[in-house]
Motif scaffolding. Structure first.
Motif: not given
Length: 430
Positions: A64-71, A237-239, A243-246
């Motif tokens: 669901s959050i892979c695009k944010k990693f690659f962008k 998540s990606c793979g 990813v969650s709040a710090s």
């Protein structure tokens, strides 16, 4: 007029530049400043599918959050250095930065469900036990299992589909809890349904894999912070990365000032109280706690940082596992734990279970040696009694009220405690 003649008579090779010069009033210095600069070459970041765990999908958490990693809208802290290197893949967690508008950034935690070493061992176990090979397609191997074939045919997630999974979340499952998991599973479009019709085969495998490895991301999804639950926000998540709040782990505060320690201890008691008594009638209990189980937001607010050791008993419906179901074992029971590990009996959990664990492992490190003798003696005496189990007649609620009564006068009201400041100046609640 002479200025215009000067401009028109000047030799300008590019007609577009002539128009620009005219528009700027023929000021050569202004024209030079307005000319476009050489575009900055953006460095290229290369993850590799292996680092993210995408090469293991659909035996992974999600995408669901892979695009944010690659962008590059999610960046590891090491990316802010001059070297721009990815951190070692062997780490369990990473500090990162997240943005929605490329202007403002906020800190996030990027974590694995388990260490890469444990992931690799589990992957090897799948191949050797199911296909008798050293390497294989994890998805193909897991799809062949009897458990997953039952998941494919199922319209609803029922207790028999999760029997034998090692997660404490699923040791005492009720149908109401399982329906909540399906209805709030955030790696798929929200259908708001208790039936699994909106889950593809791929979605079902990812959900099953996550529940089998570590239920932490599922708890963050089904009990979100926006509803008042004491968990960090799930961002995606990606793979095999979540990813969650710090957060900062509670261990960072063991040496904190007395008033900070008192405040955190009181918050810890409040979290335990809310986990035992809440509007949904779920009883949360810990099977284990350590210095990383709880965390603290930048505003001083304490919450559950690691929910992987949380079990849930439904006080409204009770457990719906029949005798012997908890003893069922298959490859999904052994991905991250020893297959011989014994399950905790649902009937053995008492209301003071989590409080005793906290008194044994966390509160002494947070509160020891912080206060003047009369108060410190009262705290130490309580913690010793609590660590021994509170005795036969002691209840968790009475014990927490006793410790809270000692600690409340010790905390202060100032800007260090942003989560309750300045409200504490005008309210007796604090």
């Amino acid at each position: 007029m002479g200025r215009w003649i000067c401009c028109l008579c000047s030799r300008v090779a590019d007609p577009l530049m002539l128009l620009l010069v005219l528009a700027l009033g023929c000021n050569p210095s202004t024209a030079a400043a307005a000319s476009p600069s050489v575009p900055h070459v953006k460095p290229s970041y290369s993850f590799g599918r292996t680092f993210l765990g995408l090469d293991k999908c659909n035996a992974c958490i999600g995408t669901s959050i892979c695009k944010k990693f690659f962008k590059e809208e999610i960046r590891f802290d090491t990316w802010l250095s001059s070297h721009l290197k990815l951190p070692p893949s062997s780490l369990l967690s990473y500090s990162g930065n997240y943005t929605d508008d490329a202007k403002s950034w906020r800190l996030v935690d990027i974590t694995r469900l388990t260490s890469k070493y444990q992931h690799d061992r589990a992957d090897k176990r799948i191949c050797t036990s199911l296909l008798r090979t050293k390497s294989c397609s994890l998805e193909r191997a897991l799809r062949r299992t009897q458990r997953f074939q039952k998941w494919l045919r199922a319209k609803r997630l029922t207790p028999d589909l999760v029997q034998g999974l090692p997660s404490p979340l699923l040791r005492c499952p009720s149908q109401r809890l399982l329906d909540r998991i399906v209805r709030r599973y955030a790696e798929v479009p929200d259908a708001g349904s208790i039936y699994m019709d909106h889950l593809t085969d791929r979605d079902k495998l990812r959900l099953l894999y996550t529940l089998a490895v570590n239920s932490h991301p599922i708890l963050l999804q089904i009990f979100p912070d926006v509803e008042g639950w004491p968990f960090p926000r799930y961002l995606g998540s990606c793979g095999r990365l979540l990813v969650s709040a710090s957060t900062r782990p509670l261990r960072d505060f063991f040496g904190a000032a007395p008033e900070v320690a008192a405040d955190l201890a009181l918050q810890l008691l409040a979290v335990l109280r809310s986990m035992a008594t809440n509007d949904l009638n779920y009883f949360f209990y810990f099977t284990h706690v350590d210095a990383g189980t709880f965390g603290v937001f930048s505003n001083g607010h304490l919450f559950i940082r690691d929910a992987s050791t949380l079990g849930i008993i439904d006080k409204e419906e009770g457990s719906q596992l029949i005798d012997g179901q908890q003893e069922y074992k298959d490859i999904f029971s052994c991905l991250t734990v020893d297959c011989q590990s014994a399950f905790v009996s649902c009937d053995s959990i008492r209301d003071k279970h989590s409080l005793v664990l906290v008194c044994q492992d966390l509160l002494p490190k947070l509160l020891s040696g912080k206060f003047l003798p009369p108060v410190q003696e009262s705290i130490d005496t309580f913690l010793q009694r609590c660590a021994r189990g509170l005795g036969e007649g002691g209840s968790a609620s009475e014990a927490m009220a006793e410790l809270a009564g000692i600690l409340k006068p010790l905390r202060s009201c100032d800007s260090r405690f942003a989560y309750r400041y300045p409200d504490c100046r005008y309210s007796d609640k604090y």
